[in-house]
Design a protein around this motif. Structure first.
Motif, PDB file in Angstrom:
ATOM      1  N   SER B   8       0.859  -1.189   0.000  1.00 11.09           N
ATOM      2  CA  SER B   8       0.000   0.000   0.000  1.00 11.09           C
ATOM      3  C   SER B   8       0.895   1.240   0.000  1.00 11.09           C
ATOM      4  O   SER B   8       2.006   1.206   0.533  1.00 11.09           O
ATOM      5  N   SER B  10       0.360   5.686   0.131  1.00 13.88           N
ATOM      6  CA  SER B  10      -0.468   6.894  -0.005  1.00 13.88           C
ATOM      7  C   SER B  10       0.436   8.117  -0.059  1.00 13.88           C
ATOM      8  O   SER B  10       1.567   8.098   0.436  1.00 13.88           O
ATOM      9  N   HIS B  17      -4.638   7.749  -2.009  1.00 18.07           N
ATOM     10  CA  HIS B  17      -4.225   6.348  -1.903  1.00 18.07           C
ATOM     11  C   HIS B  17      -3.836   5.860  -3.284  1.00 18.07           C
ATOM     12  O   HIS B  17      -4.696   5.561  -4.096  1.00 18.07           O
ATOM     13  N   ARG B  20      -3.589   0.213  -2.992  1.00 21.59           N
ATOM     14  CA  ARG B  20      -4.272  -0.344  -1.822  1.00 21.59           C
ATOM     15  C   ARG B  20      -4.042  -1.851  -1.809  1.00 21.59           C
ATOM     16  O   ARG B  20      -4.652  -2.580  -2.565  1.00 21.59           O
ATOM     17  N   SER B  21      -3.158  -2.281  -0.949  1.00 27.31           N
ATOM     18  CA  SER B  21      -2.915  -3.702  -0.712  1.00 27.31           C
ATOM     19  C   SER B  21      -2.785  -4.513  -2.012  1.00 27.31           C
ATOM     20  O   SER B  21      -3.563  -5.408  -2.285  1.00 27.31           O
ATOM     21  N   SER B 215      -6.082  -0.572  -6.928  1.00 34.93           N
ATOM     22  CA  SER B 215      -6.289  -1.978  -6.577  1.00 34.93           C
ATOM     23  C   SER B 215      -6.181  -2.857  -7.821  1.00 34.93           C
ATOM     24  O   SER B 215      -6.419  -2.396  -8.934  1.00 34.93           O
TER      25      SER B 215
END
Ligand SMILES: Nc1ncnc2c1ncn2[C@@H]1O[C@H](COP(=O)(O)OP(=O)(O)O)[C@@H](O)[C@H]1O
Ligand SMILES: [Mg+2]
Lengths: 513, 253
Positions: B8, B10, B17, B20-21, B215
């Protein structure tokens, strides 16, 4: 170890002492106006003619503070000072009205506090006085300063900045006579007489010995309330020099009581109005005295005044020397400023937190007036001459170099810097291989701007005895002699243009290779 | 071989962001394409691999070593990196640009010379003609070829390419895509290739990673994505491309 160090210290002390007592060079200073140049030249020649001592002339220094600090620090041995000035500007006391009492006061205090001897007064009293145009005086019936205070109409005053500031100058005068001038403008002492004659101002603070008072038809108003303190001129000598060379006292005592107000006005007139060389006037005074004034003075018909070009040709050797010195000062200033400013620019680019404080500091330095900067640096170094002068130049040149280095580095596109890092360059490699080469044109432009700036500011080095083309400019201004001013200003301008072109040329060849 | 796990990131103190993961894996010798619209986090993800950016959380492993434990300078010298317009150094000749990593690695002159000649020929530029030129004297396509040559000069096992052909015309882009495929056939490397162009992705990729708003939407071959889209976003991606293509055909004379 301790013993040998002790011996070393002793040895060093011995060297210093032997050098001090074996002094063979006398450094004679002067402030930057005609009468000071003439008297300092007379003193210098008397010493050269009558003793084995050599004389180093450090004329045209930028003010009382600098001259006094020169004597106390040992950077100067001799200069001419005035009793009233010494009381107000050095002792910071209220001046008295009595000439003898004033002299005794300064002579005693200077001997006790500074180890400086006042030789007996030369004779004239170069007090401040208030002058107006002759036609103004006639029309309004002005003959005293009290008349001026009562007179009709608003008058514009042109005073030297020193007169405006010092307590025994305008502030006290205003209170004593109830004067009011609107506005009051700061004028260079060399320009105020012409400014008055040319209707630019209506009142000036004239010096009692200035030849232009008579020559321009100005009228000195009587100080009927006896406000102005005495300004008897006398030679100041460092006491240890007199002790080591007692013969100096006799040589210089020859000047005591020999030049009165009128004499001094005449000597000044020979230089300021009749455009004689200072050295020539000094020689004539020493060899013939003022008794013979008519045979060599203003009354004698003279050859037509030299043109600027004749003057330039006549003084070309001196001009070359001063130009070389000027170039040296400029080069030293710019090179050191670049050596400091470039890393500083890199630092403020890399470490964002340093940017604001460093740039603010550089900008503040930039706004310090040059003469204040010189006086300040003199206080730090305790030295006159090239060192404080070139330090001032470095400080002024720092901002353009630092700022342009920063600007040059900032304008490099981000992806170029990323590419450098992404290829595996260390920050140092990225700086040397990519960033500095790409920023080079902007950095060089900064160095060029700094160079042009420095050539200009270097003309002020004269006021701290560092020489250069400013010597001509200061003398020209003090004598209101445009040719002399030009003799300094024109080569300085040419030097700025030439250096700028040279750097541009170097820049081009660099880019091509 | 690159393995990214749960990364992740930001920016602006947590307001943007960018990732994200995200977890992805690139096999050795594979061309893995990161596909997504502008601002979806492709560049940020790519820069994690050569440590131009570092993750807030998660792990990036190269050949089974955590990159955060490696010397960043040595790491970057072992990875080829190509960006839009090539990111060439404008003050250096093509030769100096191409040999920059070998220089940093301390190769001797003769080895460097031989390699720059070889690699320039490999990307289809005549060494004698182009080595002395400066980037400003090249066309966009030539600049991009030099950028690829520079990235390949020190023979890296891994190549990162960030929209390298984004600024090129269609024909030049087409030709350069061919070059990449032929270089890949002769000397296979692990390539992570970033693009926003579906056709480019389909053409070059062994597998495609579809990124959207930081993502991963889906990972798979072009065929898997087309036939079995995992999310509405992925299917809309292909539908739009199909519409464009058919629209073009309808308007054709
Ligand atoms: N250095 C940065 N500072 C602030 N925001 C950034 C930075 N780099 C990227 N971002 C933001 O992160 C998001 C992803 O950016 P990026 O990875 O460059 O997208 P892409 O390459 O897919 O177009 C964007 O919203 C972008 O504005
Ligand atoms: Mg991007």
């Amino acid at each position: 170890m301790t013993v040998s160090r002790f011996t070393l210290v002793l040895f060093a002390c011995g060297m210093v002492l032997s050098r001090a007592s074996g002094q063979t060079t006398v450094r004679v200073g002067s402030k930057a106006f005609t009468e000071q140049y003439i008297l300092a030249e007379i003193v210098s020649q008397l010493i050269e003619r009558n003793t084995d001592l050599q004389v180093q002339r450090r004329f045209g220094l930028g003010g009382t503070d600098l001259c006094h600090a020169g004597l106390t620090s040992g950077e100067l041995d001799i200069y001419i000072e005035y009793t009233g000035t010494a009381i107000a500007s050095v002792l910071h006391e209220a001046p008295g009205a009595d000439r003898r009492a004033s002299f005794r006061r300064v002579a005693g205090e200077f001997r006790r506090r500074f180890g400086i001897e006042w030789l007996p007064p030369i004779g004239f009293n170069n007090t401040y006085s208030i002058a107006v145009r002759g036609d103004d005086a006639d029309a309004q019936g002005l003959s005293t300063i009290s008349d001026l205070a009562r007179a009709e109409g608003n008058r514009k005053a042109g005073f030297t900045s020193e007169f405006i500031e010092r307590p025994d100058g305008y502030p006290g005068l205003r209170d004593r006579y109830g004067l009011r001038f609107v506005p009051i403008v700061d004028l260079d002492p060399g320009l105020m007489y012409d400014a008055l004659a040319g209707d630019q101002v209506d009142v000036i603070c004239a010096f009692a010995t200035d030849a232009r008072i008579d020559a321009l038809g100005l009228r000195v108003l009587a100080d009927d309330l006896r406000y102005f303190p005495p300004y008897d001129a006398a030679i100041l000598v460092r006491a240890d020099l007199l002790r080591d060379h007692p013969e100096l006292r006799d040589v210089l005592a020859a000047l005591a009581g020999t030049i009165d107000d009128a004499d001094m006005r005449r000597l000044n007139g020979l230089v300021d109005i009749h455009r004689r060389e200072v050295a020539e006037v000094a020689i004539a005074w020493i060899e013939s005295g003022l008794d013979q004034y008519d045979t060599w003075g203003a009354a004698v018909p003279r050859e037509a005044p030299m043109s600027f070009w004749e003057l330039a040709v006549r003084r070309r050797a001196e001009l070359a020397r001063k130009a070389v010195r000027h170039l040296g000062l400029t080069a030293a200033g710019v090179l050191v400023a670049t050596a400091i400013g470039l890393p500083l620019g890199v630092l403020v680019h890399r470490v964002a937190a340093t940017r604001a404080p460093v740039l603010a500091l550089c900008e503040i330095v930039q706004t310090i007036p040059s003469l204040a900067m010189l006086a300040f640096l003199f206080a730090i170094y305790g030295l006159l001459g090239v060192l404080p002068a070139s330090t001032a130049l470095v400080l002024y040149a720092l901002l353009p170099v630092t700022l342009n280095t920063l600007t040059g580095l900032r304008q490099i596109p981000r992806d170029i810097r990323d590419a450098a890092t992404g290829m595996g360059m260390t920050p140092r490699q990225s700086l040397w291989l990519v960033e500095l080469p790409l920023a080079a044109p902007v950095i060089v432009a900064g160095v060029r701007a700094a160079t042009v700036l420095t050539v200009g500011i270097a003309t002020l080095s004269t006021y701290i005895g560092a020489g250069g083309l400013g010597d001509f400019i200061a003398r020209g201004l003090s004598r209101n002699d445009t040719r002399l001013t030009l003799l300094g200003a024109l080569p300085a301008a040419l030097m700025a243009v030439a250096l700028s072109l040279l750097i541009r040329f170097v820049e081009r060849t660099l880019i091509r290779s | 071989m690159i393995t990214i796990t749960d990364v992740s990131k930001s920016f602006d103190r947590g307001r943007t962001h960018a990732l994200r993961s995200v977890s992805i894996h690139a096999h050795a010798g594979e061309v893995l394409v990161l596909l997504g619209s502008s601002g979806c986090g492709k560049t940020t993800l790519l820069r994690m691999i050569n440590r131009l950016d570092s993750p807030d959380s998660g792990e990036v492993r190269l050949r089974d070593r955590d990159v955060c434990g490696m010397d960043p300078v040595a790491l970057r010298r072992s990875i080829g990196y190509v960006i839009q317009e090539g990111g060439l150094f404008p003050h250096m000749t093509v030769e100096r640009n191409v040999e920059i990593v070998p220089r940093l690695l301390g190769w001797n002159r003769d080895t460097r010379r031989a390699r720059t000649h070889e690699i320039l020929s490999l990307v289809g530029l005549s060494p004698d003609e182009f080595l002395p030129r400066r980037p400003a004297e090249l066309s966009g396509g030539q600049r991009q070829r030099v950028g690829i040559a520079r990235a390949l000069a020190a023979n890296p096992m891994t190549l990162l390419m960030d929209e390298p052909f984004g600024a090129l015309d269609a024909i030049t882009r087409d030709r350069l895509q061919d070059e990449i495929l032929s270089i890949q056939r002769s000397e296979p490397r692990t390539i992570v290739f970033v693009t926003h162009d579906l056709f480019e992705a389909v053409r070059l990729a062994d597998r495609i990673v579809v990124l959207h708003a930081g993502s991963v939407e889906q990972v798979g071959t072009a065929e898997q994505l087309l036939n079995h889209p995992a999310t509405p976003y992925v299917s809309s991606l292909f539908e739009r491309a199909t519409q464009q293509a058919t629209g073009l055909l309808e308007h054709a004379p």
